[in-house]
Design a protein around this motif. Structure first.
Motif, mmCIF file in Angstrom:
data_model
loop_
_atom_site.group_PDB
_atom_site.id
_atom_site.type_symbol
_atom_site.label_atom_id
_atom_site.label_comp_id
_atom_site.label_asym_id
_atom_site.label_seq_id
_atom_site.Cartn_x
_atom_site.Cartn_y
_atom_site.Cartn_z
ATOM 1 N N SER A 52 36.317 64.627 21.145
ATOM 2 C CA SER A 52 35.957 64.200 19.837
ATOM 3 C C SER A 52 37.331 64.836 19.061
ATOM 4 O O SER A 52 37.989 66.050 19.671
ATOM 5 C CB SER A 52 35.054 65.194 19.453
ATOM 6 O OG SER A 52 34.850 64.881 18.246
ATOM 7 N N THR A 54 39.685 64.693 15.021
ATOM 8 C CA THR A 54 40.021 64.418 12.984
ATOM 9 C C THR A 54 40.773 63.820 12.884
ATOM 10 O O THR A 54 41.554 63.650 13.105
ATOM 11 C CB THR A 54 39.782 65.984 12.325
ATOM 12 O OG1 THR A 54 39.326 66.816 13.347
ATOM 13 C CG2 THR A 54 39.861 65.503 11.174
ATOM 14 N N PRO A 93 36.758 57.159 12.397
ATOM 15 C CA PRO A 93 35.416 57.657 12.101
ATOM 16 C C PRO A 93 34.604 56.734 11.497
ATOM 17 O O PRO A 93 34.579 55.633 10.638
ATOM 18 C CB PRO A 93 36.229 58.368 11.042
ATOM 19 C CG PRO A 93 37.144 58.070 10.189
ATOM 20 C CD PRO A 93 37.852 57.120 11.221
ATOM 21 N N MET A 126 29.633 64.665 11.853
ATOM 22 C CA MET A 126 30.555 63.775 11.753
ATOM 23 C C MET A 126 31.088 62.789 10.796
ATOM 24 O O MET A 126 32.431 62.264 10.755
ATOM 25 C CB MET A 126 29.991 62.915 12.952
ATOM 26 C CG MET A 126 29.801 63.348 14.157
ATOM 27 S SD MET A 126 31.181 64.877 15.537
ATOM 28 C CE MET A 126 30.548 66.527 14.364
ATOM 29 N N ASP A 129 33.545 64.966 8.333
ATOM 30 C CA ASP A 129 34.459 65.634 9.143
ATOM 31 C C ASP A 129 35.273 64.866 9.496
ATOM 32 O O ASP A 129 36.423 64.586 10.052
ATOM 33 C CB ASP A 129 34.612 66.312 9.710
ATOM 34 C CG ASP A 129 33.631 68.254 10.170
ATOM 35 O OD1 ASP A 129 33.919 68.480 9.060
ATOM 36 O OD2 ASP A 129 33.545 68.497 10.675
ATOM 37 N N ARG A 131 35.186 62.372 11.619
ATOM 38 C CA ARG A 131 35.354 63.063 14.041
ATOM 39 C C ARG A 131 35.612 61.394 14.277
ATOM 40 O O ARG A 131 35.151 60.727 14.164
ATOM 41 C CB ARG A 131 33.621 63.434 14.076
ATOM 42 C CG ARG A 131 34.179 64.605 13.989
ATOM 43 C CD ARG A 131 35.176 65.614 13.838
ATOM 44 N NE ARG A 131 35.508 65.757 15.071
ATOM 45 C CZ ARG A 131 36.378 66.889 15.510
ATOM 46 N NH1 ARG A 131 36.919 67.657 14.865
ATOM 47 N NH2 ARG A 131 36.363 67.165 16.487
#
Length: 147
Positions: A52, A54, A93, A126, A129, A131
């Motif tokens: 995971s 960013t 994302p 998630m 952020d 992700r």
């Protein structure tokens, strides 16, 4: 006294599967490697490795430009190491907490860590952020144990 595995018994895939801290190498635009500490999850049954990350970070940008990576893990005593290499895919994302991009992160979390105490909070985080889930199809694994 029980002895550890011998060099001939060493399985780098087993070390990869047991490790939750590694260094991910991606390729910068100038061709040099960019290294990032990550928390990987390798599933030996599928041959897939997940991380995971960013959106907007160097490793994510590098993988969007050149979707190849290597990941190195080391045993706790530093006497064994394993490296996985292969092509990667990025998912996310996501913008919808119930969307497929976030569901991929939920599936990753469940496989790596089990049940989360608050899935709604996890899903919202998630999205907030930004992700992204990296999935590497492990094409090659190698390593060594100094036994």
């Amino acid at each position: 006294m029980t002895e550890g595995p011998t060099v001939s018994d060493f399985d780098p895939r087993a070390l990869l599967a047991a490790s939750r801290l590694g260094v991910l190498a991606t390729i910068k635009a100038d061709g040099l490697p960019q290294l990032s500490p990550v928390m990987p999850f390798y599933d030996p049954a599928t041959g897939l490795l997940h991380v995971s990350m960013t959106e907007g970070r160097a490793k994510t940008a590098n993988l969007r430009r050149d979707p190849r990576a290597a990941l190195e893990v080391t045993s706790e005593d530093g006497r064994s190491w394993a490296t996985a290499e292969g092509p990667v895919e990025l998912v996310g994302p996501g913008t919808d907490p119930q969307g497929p991009e976030v569901q991929a992160l939920v599936d990753y979390y469940r496989a790596a860590a089990g049940e989360h105490p608050d899935w709604d909070e996890y899903r919202a985080t998630m999205v907030a952020d930004k992700r992204v889930l990296m999935t590497m199809t492990v094409a090659r694994v190698y390593g060594q144990s100094i036994g």
